[in-house]
Design a protein around this motif. Structure first.
Motif, PDB file in Angstrom:
ATOM      1  N   LYS A 144      41.466  29.336  41.085  1.00 11.60           N
ATOM      2  CA  LYS A 144      42.571  29.461  40.145  1.00 11.60           C
ATOM      3  C   LYS A 144      43.881  29.501  40.941  1.00 11.60           C
ATOM      4  O   LYS A 144      44.141  28.636  41.745  1.00 11.60           O
ATOM      5  N   ALA A 145      44.718  30.503  40.719  1.00  9.09           N
ATOM      6  CA  ALA A 145      45.961  30.592  41.475  1.00  9.09           C
ATOM      7  C   ALA A 145      46.078  31.939  42.173  1.00  9.09           C
ATOM      8  O   ALA A 145      47.163  32.427  42.429  1.00  9.09           O
ATOM      9  N   ASP A 146      44.942  32.516  42.480  1.00 11.01           N
ATOM     10  CA  ASP A 146      44.917  33.793  43.178  1.00 11.01           C
ATOM     11  C   ASP A 146      44.818  33.526  44.680  1.00 11.01           C
ATOM     12  O   ASP A 146      43.822  32.955  45.136  1.00 11.01           O
ATOM     13  N   PRO A 147      45.801  33.930  45.488  1.00 15.46           N
ATOM     14  CA  PRO A 147      45.741  33.673  46.931  1.00 15.46           C
ATOM     15  C   PRO A 147      44.465  34.178  47.583  1.00 15.46           C
ATOM     16  O   PRO A 147      43.919  33.536  48.477  1.00 15.46           O
ATOM     17  N   LEU A 148      43.984  35.337  47.132  1.00 16.39           N
ATOM     18  CA  LEU A 148      42.750  35.872  47.719  1.00 16.39           C
ATOM     19  C   LEU A 148      41.589  34.916  47.461  1.00 16.39           C
ATOM     20  O   LEU A 148      40.827  34.577  48.371  1.00 16.39           O
ATOM     21  N   ARG A 149      41.454  34.473  46.221  1.00 15.93           N
ATOM     22  CA  ARG A 149      40.358  33.565  45.883  1.00 15.93           C
ATOM     23  C   ARG A 149      40.509  32.225  46.601  1.00 15.93           C
ATOM     24  O   ARG A 149      39.518  31.599  46.992  1.00 15.93           O
ATOM     25  N   ILE A 150      41.740  31.782  46.765  1.00 19.16           N
ATOM     26  CA  ILE A 150      41.957  30.484  47.402  1.00 19.16           C
ATOM     27  C   ILE A 150      41.527  30.522  48.863  1.00 19.16           C
ATOM     28  O   ILE A 150      40.886  29.585  49.354  1.00 19.16           O
ATOM     29  N   VAL A 151      41.848  31.596  49.568  1.00 18.04           N
ATOM     30  CA  VAL A 151      41.460  31.695  50.976  1.00 18.04           C
ATOM     31  C   VAL A 151      39.935  31.805  51.105  1.00 18.04           C
ATOM     32  O   VAL A 151      39.319  31.136  51.951  1.00 18.04           O
ATOM     33  N   VAL A 152      39.323  32.639  50.264  1.00 14.11           N
ATOM     34  CA  VAL A 152      37.856  32.737  50.291  1.00 14.11           C
ATOM     35  C   VAL A 152      37.228  31.397  49.906  1.00 14.11           C
ATOM     36  O   VAL A 152      36.242  30.958  50.510  1.00 14.11           O
ATOM     37  N   GLY A 153      37.812  30.741  48.913  1.00 13.64           N
ATOM     38  CA  GLY A 153      37.307  29.427  48.504  1.00 13.64           C
ATOM     39  C   GLY A 153      37.415  28.397  49.603  1.00 13.64           C
ATOM     40  O   GLY A 153      36.546  27.524  49.739  1.00 13.64           O
ATOM     41  N   THR A 154      38.452  28.497  50.427  1.00 12.44           N
ATOM     42  CA  THR A 154      38.593  27.589  51.565  1.00 12.44           C
ATOM     43  C   THR A 154      37.434  27.752  52.531  1.00 12.44           C
ATOM     44  O   THR A 154      36.864  26.766  53.025  1.00 12.44           O
ATOM     45  N   ALA A 155      37.081  29.010  52.818  1.00 12.97           N
ATOM     46  CA  ALA A 155      35.960  29.269  53.724  1.00 12.97           C
ATOM     47  C   ALA A 155      34.648  28.746  53.147  1.00 12.97           C
ATOM     48  O   ALA A 155      33.843  28.123  53.846  1.00 12.97           O
ATOM     49  N   LEU A 156      34.428  29.002  51.850  1.00 21.76           N
ATOM     50  CA  LEU A 156      33.190  28.544  51.220  1.00 21.76           C
ATOM     51  C   LEU A 156      33.097  27.015  51.200  1.00 21.76           C
ATOM     52  O   LEU A 156      32.048  26.444  51.506  1.00 21.76           O
ATOM     53  N   LEU A 178      36.584  38.095  56.546  1.00 21.93           N
ATOM     54  CA  LEU A 178      37.902  37.909  57.147  1.00 21.93           C
ATOM     55  C   LEU A 178      38.817  37.130  56.206  1.00 21.93           C
ATOM     56  O   LEU A 178      40.014  37.435  56.072  1.00 21.93           O
ATOM     57  N   SER A 179      38.239  36.134  55.510  1.00 20.76           N
ATOM     58  CA  SER A 179      39.006  35.372  54.529  1.00 20.76           C
ATOM     59  C   SER A 179      39.497  36.278  53.406  1.00 20.76           C
ATOM     60  O   SER A 179      40.615  36.118  52.914  1.00 20.76           O
ATOM     61  N   TYR A 180      38.651  37.214  53.024  1.00 16.93           N
ATOM     62  CA  TYR A 180      39.036  38.178  51.984  1.00 16.93           C
ATOM     63  C   TYR A 180      40.237  39.007  52.445  1.00 16.93           C
ATOM     64  O   TYR A 180      41.197  39.216  51.699  1.00 16.93           O
ATOM     65  N   VAL A 181      40.177  39.466  53.694  1.00 17.23           N
ATOM     66  CA  VAL A 181      41.273  40.271  54.244  1.00 17.23           C
ATOM     67  C   VAL A 181      42.560  39.443  54.322  1.00 17.23           C
ATOM     68  O   VAL A 181      43.639  39.901  53.923  1.00 17.23           O
ATOM     69  N   LEU A 182      42.444  38.231  54.829  1.00 16.17           N
ATOM     70  CA  LEU A 182      43.619  37.364  54.926  1.00 16.17           C
ATOM     71  C   LEU A 182      44.153  37.007  53.537  1.00 16.17           C
ATOM     72  O   LEU A 182      45.361  36.889  53.339  1.00 16.17           O
ATOM     73  N   GLY A 183      43.236  36.832  52.588  1.00 14.53           N
ATOM     74  CA  GLY A 183      43.647  36.551  51.218  1.00 14.53           C
ATOM     75  C   GLY A 183      44.392  37.715  50.590  1.00 14.53           C
ATOM     76  O   GLY A 183      45.380  37.521  49.876  1.00 14.53           O
ATOM     77  N   ARG A 184      43.921  38.922  50.860  1.00 15.14           N
ATOM     78  CA  ARG A 184      44.627  40.111  50.356  1.00 15.14           C
ATOM     79  C   ARG A 184      46.029  40.193  50.958  1.00 15.14           C
ATOM     80  O   ARG A 184      46.981  40.588  50.284  1.00 15.14           O
ATOM     81  N   ARG A 185      46.125  39.811  52.227  1.00 14.68           N
ATOM     82  CA  ARG A 185      47.437  39.821  52.877  1.00 14.68           C
ATOM     83  C   ARG A 185      48.372  38.813  52.207  1.00 14.68           C
ATOM     84  O   ARG A 185      49.548  39.108  51.970  1.00 14.68           O
ATOM     85  N   GLU A 186      47.835  37.627  51.900  1.00 11.81           N
ATOM     86  CA  GLU A 186      48.639  36.615  51.221  1.00 11.81           C
ATOM     87  C   GLU A 186      49.002  37.062  49.804  1.00 11.81           C
ATOM     88  O   GLU A 186      50.117  36.851  49.338  1.00 11.81           O
ATOM     89  N   ARG A 187      48.059  37.713  49.135  1.00 14.69           N
ATOM     90  CA  ARG A 187      48.334  38.209  47.774  1.00 14.69           C
ATOM     91  C   ARG A 187      49.430  39.272  47.806  1.00 14.69           C
ATOM     92  O   ARG A 187      50.324  39.304  46.947  1.00 14.69           O
TER      93      ARG A 187
END
Length: 473
Positions: free
Chosen positions: A91-103, A191-200
């Motif tokens: 969607k447009a959630d930075p956290l989900r986008i970063v995790v989605g990138t890793a997946l 780590l993607s989750y952590v970086l995503g939270r930082r972006e969020r």
């Protein structure tokens, strides 16, 4: 004398390929052939090469048919729904986008080709990062680390090189390593989750029922289906900077097929939607058979590639076209394996590797001898970063393995330990695929390196620690 010549041969090989004065295939053939003559055993070069080619034929066959198989699976659309699902999840959630990138990077990495992985991942995710003003080095870093972990698949390169260099079966190296690699992949996702939270936190909490990927003047182009806002059409963005503003009411739905990215053209002629479940079942069966070791991996991929081609492309011209489309990858990888037969054959046949191993055993503190697998795992981080996989696996690993054998460490443990540096290796300046990644993402290579090195090194150490904890290394 053989010790000096052995190190000189490895150094010459490394310098030439690092300076790009010779291709790896040419260097693997010509440099050892020249040194074989120097040590006075030129007459036996043919025997060394034939013995090497004979032992490496199964590995080359596995690589060839694995590339064809996964290439065909991408062609026919097996991974398209996965990509669409990840885009919807983000969607447009930075956290989900970063995790989605890793997946996404991890899943697409199943084809074993870094360039393909990065092309598909960046094409799918770049519009999201740009639209939401997210950090692009986060995207490149996460994609590189996920691909680095998955690059250890037997058809990805390093495992095959380790098996080739030490004359082992790739499945014996890889299958026991799966738990440690799974921990590494989970760490990348965490780590993607952590970086995503930082972006969020930097951008604010965003809510968007449909994925906005770009704006064209006053119109918003929409990609990624699913229900929209309250009216089912209008997307809503709240929170973060610029919160409280609604998207324009007039929206172009021309691209609602979720596939507005270059990597997977939704209109490509090779798609086989009617055969999707057949291809999915075939792939699951193939991977299960590999893990359960029902048949040797080369045989599994040979059968799988033949079946995939025959069912999806029953007409011979179409089969030829698919084989031709993946011929470059097949030739480069299999050619490298057979060329390595010269390097490893000369290194082993002339006795150079034995003399070098003896010297290394003498210089390594006696207390570290029984821990050569750990030493190899730690060394794999800087060595695979500052040299190519060809240089490390064909030039350095055989020497380390011989030194380890003198202290009772099995070649399998050494081979597994040598794989742990791959998450860092994938961001090495010697890896061509990383330039595809940063080029498509419009990221400076220096910025990517500054961001990713510490995290990739930590990922590698996590894999090494897991391998030791599970008794694999």
């Amino acid at each position: 004398m053989l010790t000096i010549l052995g190190f000189a041969m490895i150094a010459t090989f490394l310098v030439l390929i690092m300076l790009k004065k010779m291709s790896p295939i040419a260097a693997l053939v010509l440099i050892p052939a020249l040194f074989c003559v120097f040590v006075g055993k030129g007459a036996k070069l043919g025997d060394y090469v034939i013995d090497g080619v004979t032992s490496l034929a199964p590995t080359a066959a596995m690589l060839m048919f694995a590339i064809v198989y996964f290439g065909v699976m991408i062609d026919v659309g097996l991974f398209d729904p996965i990509v669409r699902g990840i885009l919807k999840f983000c969607k447009a959630d930075p956290l989900r986008i970063v995790v989605g990138t890793a997946l996404l990077a991890a899943i697409v990495s199943l084809d074993g080709d870094g360039s393909t992985t990065f092309m598909i991942t960046v094409s799918a995710m770049y519009p999201l990062y740009k639209r939401l003003k997210m950090s692009l080095v986060v995207m490149t870093g996460v994609a590189a680390m996920a691909n680095g972990v998955m690059n250890t698949l037997p058809w990805g390169g390093p495992t095959a090189r380790a098996a080739t260099a030490l004359k082992l079966d790739a499945s014996d190296i890889f299958v026991p390593m799966i738990p440690a690699l799974a921990v590494g992949l989970l760490f990348v996702i965490a780590l993607s989750y952590v970086l995503g939270r930082r972006e969020r936190a930097r951008l604010g909490t965003l809510t968007l029922d449909e994925v906005l990927v770009e704006e064209k003047e006053t119109e918003t182009v929409l990609v990624g289906a699913g229900a929209g806002g309250p009216d089912g059409k209008t997307p809503v963005r709240t929170g973060g900077s610029g919160s409280g503003t609604d998207a324009p009411d007039e929206i172009d739905h021309a691209d609602e097929d979720d596939d507005d990215f270059q990597g997977l053209d939704p209109q490509r002629a090779t798609l086989r939607p009617r055969l999707y479940w057949f291809n999915a079942l075939l792939t699951v069966t193939l991977l299960t058979s590999m893990i359960m070791e029902w048949l040797p991996i080369p045989v599994l991929f040979l059968l799988g590639a033949a079946l995939a081609l025959s069912v999806n492309f029953p007409h011979i011209p179409d089969q030829k076209a698919r084989l031709a489309a993946h011929a470059d990858n097949v030739l480069n990888v299999s050619g490298m394996v057979f060329a390595a037969a010269v390097f490893t054959g000369v290194l082993q046949g002339t006795g150079m590797v034995d003399h070098m191993a003896t010297w290394m055993v003498d210089v390594i503190p006696a207390g570290m001898g029984p821990h050569m697998a750990l030493v190899t795992g730690v060394l794999s981080l800087p060595l695979t970063y500052f040299m190519s996989n060809d240089g490390f696996y064909f030039g350095v690993l055989p020497v380390l393995a011989e030194a380890g054998a003198a202290h009772g460490v099995s070649p399998l443990e050494m081979a597994r330990a040598s794989l742990v540096g791959q998450p860092l290796h994938m961001s090495s300046p010697l890896v061509p695929a990383v330039y595809v990644l940063v080029g498509m993402a419009k990221v400076e290579f220096g910025d990517h390196t500054k961001f990713v090195v510490k995290w990739a090194a930590l990922t590698s150490l996590v894999i090494l620690g897991a391998g030791i904890l599970f008794g694999i290394i």
